[in-house]
Scaffold this motif. Structure first.
Motif, PDB file in Angstrom:
ATOM      1  N   ARG A 163       0.868  -1.406  -0.143  1.00 55.19           N
ATOM      2  CA  ARG A 163       0.220   0.070   0.098  1.00 55.19           C
ATOM      3  C   ARG A 163       0.813   1.407   0.005  1.00 55.19           C
ATOM      4  N   PHE A 164       0.777   2.210  -1.014  1.00 52.08           N
ATOM      5  CA  PHE A 164       1.376   3.367  -0.821  1.00 52.08           C
ATOM      6  C   PHE A 164       0.364   4.423  -1.744  1.00 52.08           C
ATOM      7  N   SER A 165       0.951   5.638  -1.380  1.00 49.93           N
ATOM      8  CA  SER A 165       0.067   6.753  -2.092  1.00 49.93           C
ATOM      9  C   SER A 165       1.197   7.182  -3.200  1.00 49.93           C
ATOM     10  N   TYR A 166       0.725   8.103  -4.121  1.00 48.69           N
ATOM     11  CA  TYR A 166       1.441   8.838  -4.907  1.00 48.69           C
ATOM     12  C   TYR A 166       0.783   9.924  -5.386  1.00 48.69           C
TER      13      TYR A 166
ATOM     14  N   HIS B 109       3.010   1.525   3.200  1.00 45.02           N
ATOM     15  CA  HIS B 109       4.233   1.214   3.100  1.00 45.02           C
ATOM     16  C   HIS B 109       5.152   2.508   2.501  1.00 45.02           C
ATOM     17  N   GLY B 110       4.393   3.323   2.045  1.00 45.77           N
ATOM     18  CA  GLY B 110       4.878   4.501   1.643  1.00 45.77           C
ATOM     19  C   GLY B 110       4.000   5.650   1.544  1.00 45.77           C
ATOM     20  N   VAL B 111       4.220   6.832   1.749  1.00 43.44           N
ATOM     21  CA  VAL B 111       3.131   8.037   2.002  1.00 43.44           C
ATOM     22  C   VAL B 111       3.808   9.002   1.205  1.00 43.44           C
ATOM     23  N   SER B 112       3.131   9.586   0.385  1.00 44.78           N
ATOM     24  CA  SER B 112       3.380  10.963  -0.406  1.00 44.78           C
ATOM     25  C   SER B 112       2.523  12.010  -0.696  1.00 44.78           C
ATOM     26  N   CYS B 113       2.638  13.138  -0.849  1.00 45.20           N
ATOM     27  CA  CYS B 113       1.681  14.084  -1.283  1.00 45.20           C
ATOM     28  C   CYS B 113       2.210  15.228  -2.298  1.00 45.20           C
ATOM     29  N   ARG B 114       1.267  15.714  -2.963  1.00 42.21           N
ATOM     30  CA  ARG B 114       1.666  16.477  -4.001  1.00 42.21           C
ATOM     31  C   ARG B 114       2.111  17.823  -3.752  1.00 42.21           C
ATOM     32  N   GLU B 115       1.614  18.596  -2.586  1.00 46.66           N
ATOM     33  CA  GLU B 115       1.903  20.025  -2.333  1.00 46.66           C
ATOM     34  C   GLU B 115       2.717  19.621  -0.866  1.00 46.66           C
ATOM     35  N   GLU B 116       3.470  20.596  -0.745  1.00 49.38           N
ATOM     36  CA  GLU B 116       4.254  20.757   0.592  1.00 49.38           C
ATOM     37  C   GLU B 116       3.494  21.011   1.861  1.00 49.38           C
ATOM     38  N   THR B 117       2.205  21.718   1.695  1.00 46.39           N
ATOM     39  CA  THR B 117       1.280  22.021   2.735  1.00 46.39           C
ATOM     40  C   THR B 117       0.657  20.681   3.128  1.00 46.39           C
ATOM     41  N   GLY B 118       0.292  19.721   2.030  1.00 47.88           N
ATOM     42  CA  GLY B 118      -0.226  18.384   2.432  1.00 47.88           C
ATOM     43  C   GLY B 118       0.557  17.475   3.072  1.00 47.88           C
ATOM     44  N   THR B 119       2.161  17.848   2.629  1.00 45.95           N
ATOM     45  CA  THR B 119       2.940  16.803   3.185  1.00 45.95           C
ATOM     46  C   THR B 119       3.203  17.108   5.138  1.00 45.95           C
TER      47      THR B 119
ATOM     48  N   CYS C 237       6.180  11.155   5.329  1.00 52.69           N
ATOM     49  CA  CYS C 237       5.613  11.625   3.990  1.00 52.69           C
ATOM     50  C   CYS C 237       6.409  12.349   3.505  1.00 52.69           C
ATOM     51  N   ARG C 238       6.450  12.049   2.010  1.00 56.02           N
ATOM     52  CA  ARG C 238       7.248  12.867   1.090  1.00 56.02           C
ATOM     53  C   ARG C 238       6.522  13.891  -0.014  1.00 56.02           C
ATOM     54  N   THR C 239       7.180  14.762  -0.355  1.00 56.65           N
ATOM     55  CA  THR C 239       6.506  15.565  -1.528  1.00 56.65           C
ATOM     56  C   THR C 239       6.949  15.043  -2.854  1.00 56.65           C
TER      57      THR C 239
END
Length: 383
Positions: free
Chosen positions: A142-145, A170-180, A192-194
């Motif tokens: 499970r991961f987000s992109y 197993h991995g978390v990311s967001c599109r915006e810095e604010t979301g991260t 969480c990574r941007t």
């Protein structure tokens, strides 16, 4: 490994193209077979989609959308070409799933990816929806992109649910810095990574291969306004006269925000463009005026000077502003006629933009590969 994606893949050009981009990137990884979950029927004009829209936005707005997709022949042609692109280019699951049946997908896939687009925005989807992968079995990847959460904060109750959801990722990311930043505050770590929107994460060659030749032979200004006002369109007309260029438009893209002046606005109305033609008309423009995130993206990719009008809604604004910020582009935001002249004078350092993009593209691609590799090796712990 067979992976499935939970995203929005037919709402508009941007949704379709981000879904296509992530699809192409994941399927370029050796050993990965990826397709997009079909959560509301493969056809725009389907009974399931009709019922879903009535449930989510109500009867009045649903009827409004039906009219602006099928009420005129030119709009029907647009819907036909969008459907044609999704049928031919997107790998959509043969099985259709709903919130009630999505757990059955565990029988078919070894892992799930959620994102991109605003699938984590709590004002648009429930925080217990399928887009948080709560339905997946413990053994699944499970991961987000690059999903966008679209808000600055959540309630403590919402935070508890989000923490519970992400604990299994197993991995978390967001599109915006604010979301991260928000996600990291919620989970209490910096895991969480941007990452880049998928349309920026793939190599430009992906779009070059997809993009048809321009059907317009003379230089032009392309205007892609999802919302906006008559006054904004009049400002663009004055600018067009100043630089002596014709205006090409795609009218009535968001039914709830239709501006009747669009019937008059522009020298050529590109009613029936498919998603690939949307890229082409941006690529070959002299200037782009827009309030859209993804038309800004393709303007950047193809080095087209662009002007951005503010779009109603804080979530809509933050992603456009964040995009310009991470690429060190001076504000292209236009609030009045003087701003147009000011932005016109600002030259974008495209070499610098490309260098920043190249670096962030590598980081984004490596994020995906690292999560998959560690899961394969059995050393990837959940968040």
């Amino acid at each position: 490994m067979k992976l499935a994606g939970l995203t929005w893949w037919r709402n508009n050009y941007g949704s379709i193209l981000q879904a296509y981009a992530l699809q192409e990137e994941l399927n370029s990884i050796p050993g990965i077979s990826y397709e997009i979950i079909n959560q509301y029927g493969k056809k725009i004009a389907s009974f399931d989609n009709l019922i879903d829209k009535i449930k989510t936005i109500g009867i009045k707005k649903t009827i409004q959308r039906i009219f602006w997709k099928f009420g005129m022949k030119k709009l029907r042609n647009r819907s036909f070409n969008i459907q044609k692109f999704t049928d031919e280019k997107l790998r959509i699951s043969s099985n259709q799933y709903s919130e009630d049946t999505i757990a059955q997908a565990n029988k078919k896939y070894e892992g799930f990816v959620c994102g991109s687009d605003q699938v984590w925005n709590p004002t648009l989807t429930d925080i217990n929806s399928m887009y948080w992968l709560g339905f997946s079995d413990d053994i699944k990847l499970r991961f987000s992109y690059a999903p966008s959460i679209g808000v600055d904060g959540v309630s403590e109750e919402e935070a508890k649910v989000i923490r519970k959801n992400l604990r299994r990722f197993h991995g978390v990311s967001c599109r915006e810095e604010t979301g991260t930043e928000l996600i990291n505050n919620i989970i209490g770590t910096n895991q969480c990574r941007t990452v880049l929107d998928p349309t920026l994460m793939v190599e430009k060659s992906v779009w070059d291969k997809l993009c048809p030749e321009s059907k317009f032979k003379e230089p032009y200004i392309f205007v892609y306004m999802l919302r906006g006002t008559k006054e904004q369109r009049c400002m663009i007309e004055k600018f067009a006269k100043k630089v002596n260029l014709k205006i090409i438009t795609m009218p009535f893209m968001e039914p709830e925000y239709a501006v009747w002046y669009d019937f008059k606005f522009g020298d050529f109305k590109y009613w029936d463009a498919g998603p690939d033609e949307f890229i082409s008309v941006i690529k070959n423009a002299s200037y782009v005026f827009t309030d859209s995130f993804h038309s800004s993206v393709f303007s950047i990719l193809y080095h087209v000077p662009f002007f951005t009008f503010p779009k109603v809604g804080k979530a809509q604004m933050s992603r456009i502003i964040n995009l310009q910020k991470i690429l060190n582009i001076d504000s292209r935001m236009v609030y009045n006629e003087n701003d147009i002249n000011c932005v016109f004078q600002k030259k974008i350092d495209w070499k610098s933009v490309d260098e920043i993009l190249d670096g962030k593209r590598i980081i984004s691609q490596q994020y995906i590969r690292k999560v998959i590799r560690k899961y394969d090796e059995g050393i990837c712990s959940s968040v």
